[in-house]
Design a protein around this motif. Structure first.
Motif, short mmCIF file in Angstrom:
data_model
loop_
_atom_site.label_atom_id
_atom_site.label_comp_id
_atom_site.label_asym_id
_atom_site.label_seq_id
_atom_site.Cartn_x
_atom_site.Cartn_y
_atom_site.Cartn_z
N UNK A 185 28.35 45.20 43.25
CA UNK A 185 28.77 44.91 41.88
C UNK A 185 30.23 45.27 41.67
N UNK A 186 30.61 46.48 42.08
CA UNK A 186 32.00 46.90 41.89
C UNK A 186 32.96 46.09 42.75
N UNK A 187 32.50 45.64 43.91
CA UNK A 187 33.35 44.83 44.78
C UNK A 187 33.68 43.49 44.12
N UNK A 188 32.68 42.87 43.49
CA UNK A 188 32.92 41.60 42.80
C UNK A 188 33.82 41.83 41.59
N UNK A 189 33.55 42.89 40.84
CA UNK A 189 34.39 43.19 39.68
C UNK A 189 35.83 43.46 40.09
N UNK A 190 36.02 44.15 41.21
CA UNK A 190 37.38 44.41 41.68
C UNK A 190 38.08 43.11 42.06
N UNK A 191 37.36 42.24 42.77
CA UNK A 191 37.98 41.00 43.22
C UNK A 191 38.25 40.03 42.09
N UNK A 192 37.31 39.88 41.18
CA UNK A 192 37.45 38.90 40.11
C UNK A 192 38.22 39.46 38.92
N UNK A 193 37.73 40.55 38.34
CA UNK A 193 38.34 41.06 37.11
C UNK A 193 39.75 41.59 37.37
N UNK A 194 39.91 42.45 38.37
CA UNK A 194 41.25 42.95 38.68
C UNK A 194 42.12 41.84 39.26
N UNK A 195 41.50 40.95 40.03
CA UNK A 195 42.25 39.82 40.57
C UNK A 195 42.79 38.91 39.49
N UNK A 196 41.98 38.70 38.44
CA UNK A 196 42.44 37.86 37.34
C UNK A 196 43.54 38.52 36.53
N UNK A 197 43.55 39.84 36.49
CA UNK A 197 44.67 40.52 35.84
C UNK A 197 45.97 40.15 36.54
N UNK A 198 45.94 40.17 37.86
CA UNK A 198 47.13 39.78 38.62
C UNK A 198 47.48 38.32 38.44
N UNK A 199 46.45 37.46 38.40
CA UNK A 199 46.68 36.02 38.20
C UNK A 199 47.40 35.76 36.88
N UNK A 200 46.89 36.40 35.80
CA UNK A 200 47.49 36.18 34.48
C UNK A 200 48.93 36.68 34.45
N UNK A 201 49.16 37.87 34.95
CA UNK A 201 50.52 38.42 34.95
C UNK A 201 51.47 37.55 35.77
N UNK A 202 51.00 37.07 36.92
CA UNK A 202 51.84 36.26 37.79
C UNK A 202 52.22 34.94 37.13
N UNK A 203 51.24 34.25 36.52
CA UNK A 203 51.53 32.98 35.88
C UNK A 203 52.44 33.16 34.66
N UNK A 204 52.21 34.23 33.89
CA UNK A 204 53.09 34.49 32.75
C UNK A 204 54.52 34.71 33.22
N UNK A 205 54.69 35.46 34.32
CA UNK A 205 56.03 35.70 34.86
C UNK A 205 56.69 34.40 35.28
N UNK A 206 55.93 33.51 35.95
CA UNK A 206 56.51 32.24 36.41
C UNK A 206 56.88 31.35 35.23
N UNK A 207 56.00 31.29 34.23
CA UNK A 207 56.30 30.46 33.05
C UNK A 207 57.56 30.98 32.35
N UNK A 208 57.65 32.29 32.19
CA UNK A 208 58.82 32.86 31.52
C UNK A 208 60.08 32.62 32.34
N UNK A 209 59.99 32.70 33.66
CA UNK A 209 61.15 32.43 34.50
C UNK A 209 61.64 31.00 34.30
N UNK A 210 60.70 30.05 34.23
CA UNK A 210 61.08 28.64 34.04
C UNK A 210 61.68 28.39 32.66
N UNK A 211 61.38 29.27 31.71
CA UNK A 211 61.94 29.14 30.36
C UNK A 211 63.04 30.17 30.12
#
Length: 258
Positions: A185-211
């Motif tokens: 359970x914790x392995x899936x939560x680490x991969x998905x929930x914590x992974x999505x935190x990184x996904x969101x931050x990364x995409x926000x950074x890229x969008x802001x860079x382009x703007x």
């Protein structure tokens, strides 16, 4: 009073708007195999419990990204209240204060998000919608939808693991204490929930860079509060933002026809 309906891939959301605020927001699963009468009975009951008469509803507005449900909901609202709802789609976009990229392709929920963010802030803004899909809709301060990024939503990702693997269970969306999962359970939560935190931050950074750094971020959607550590990345977390945008469409249509 207004009834605002947002039909998503997982849930149908009904909002009762009056006196400049959301008085009630109700959710029910989006099921294409249910007749209009089932939804009508549910909405009648919600209004009865809220002490609201049918005659008090002056406007209904419908947004749907489930084509098979759109005529069902449209028929239900017309039958229940005695008048046709405003239905979001390319036919109404020309009178909105937005320049819409590929109007016949973009989801009406994303247009609603962009409209609500533009109306509220009138500056470059990316709306991150945590729903069945995780979407990033960027609108400029001039009201142009600049683009969209789409990824599977949190629940969609977890359900995909559960459905396509023999030994991985479906787990709750919770932030684990560590990225080092010591149970399945914790392995899936680490991969998905914590992974999505990184996904969101990364995409926000890229969008802001382009703007060139000029872009605020707003979170919305049913799961917008699922990763508390992300809240600092947003100017605001507004779960009702999509409903706000759909409501604004109804107001613009009403003003346009008077």
């Amino acid at each position: 009073m207004q009834i605002i309906v947002d039909i998503g891939n997982s849930d149908a959301v009904f909002g009762l708007y009056s006196q400049a605020t959301w008085q009630h927001i109700w959710r029910t699963p989006s099921r294409t195999d249910e007749p209009a009468g089932s939804y009508e009975s549910r909405l009648r009951l919600w209004l009865l419990e809220a002490g609201i008469s049918l005659s008090a509803i002056q406007t209904t507005v419908l947004s749907s990204v489930v084509p098979n449900l759109t005529p069902t909901m449209r028929s239900m609202l017309t039958t229940l209240f005695g008048f046709e709802p405003v239905v979001m789609g390319p036919g109404v976009y020309p009178i909105l204060p937005l320049e819409i990229l590929r109007p016949h392709e973009i989801g009406t929920d994303l247009v609603a998000n962009a409209l609500a963010a533009y109306t509220r802030y009138q500056r470059n803004c990316v709306v991150v919608d945590f729903g069945t899909a995780l979407t990033f809709t960027t609108v400029s301060g001039a009201g142009k939808i600049l683009g969209v990024a789409i990824a599977p939503g949190l629940k969609t990702a977890i359900r995909s693991l559960f459905a396509n693997t023999a030994q991985l269970p479906e787990v709750p969306i919770e932030v684990p204490a560590s990225a080092l999962g010591t149970s399945t359970t914790h392995a899936i939560q680490a991969g998905v929930v914590l992974g999505y935190e990184g996904l969101v931050r990364s995409l926000l950074d890229r969008i802001r860079t382009e703007l060139n750094g000029d872009c605020i971020a707003i979170a919305t959607g049913g799961l917008s509060g699922s990763i508390p550590s992300l809240h600092a990345a947003f100017t605001a977390v507004i779960p009702s933002l999509t409903l706000d945008g759909i409501r604004i469409v109804g107001e613009i249509i009403g003003h346009d026809t008077r």
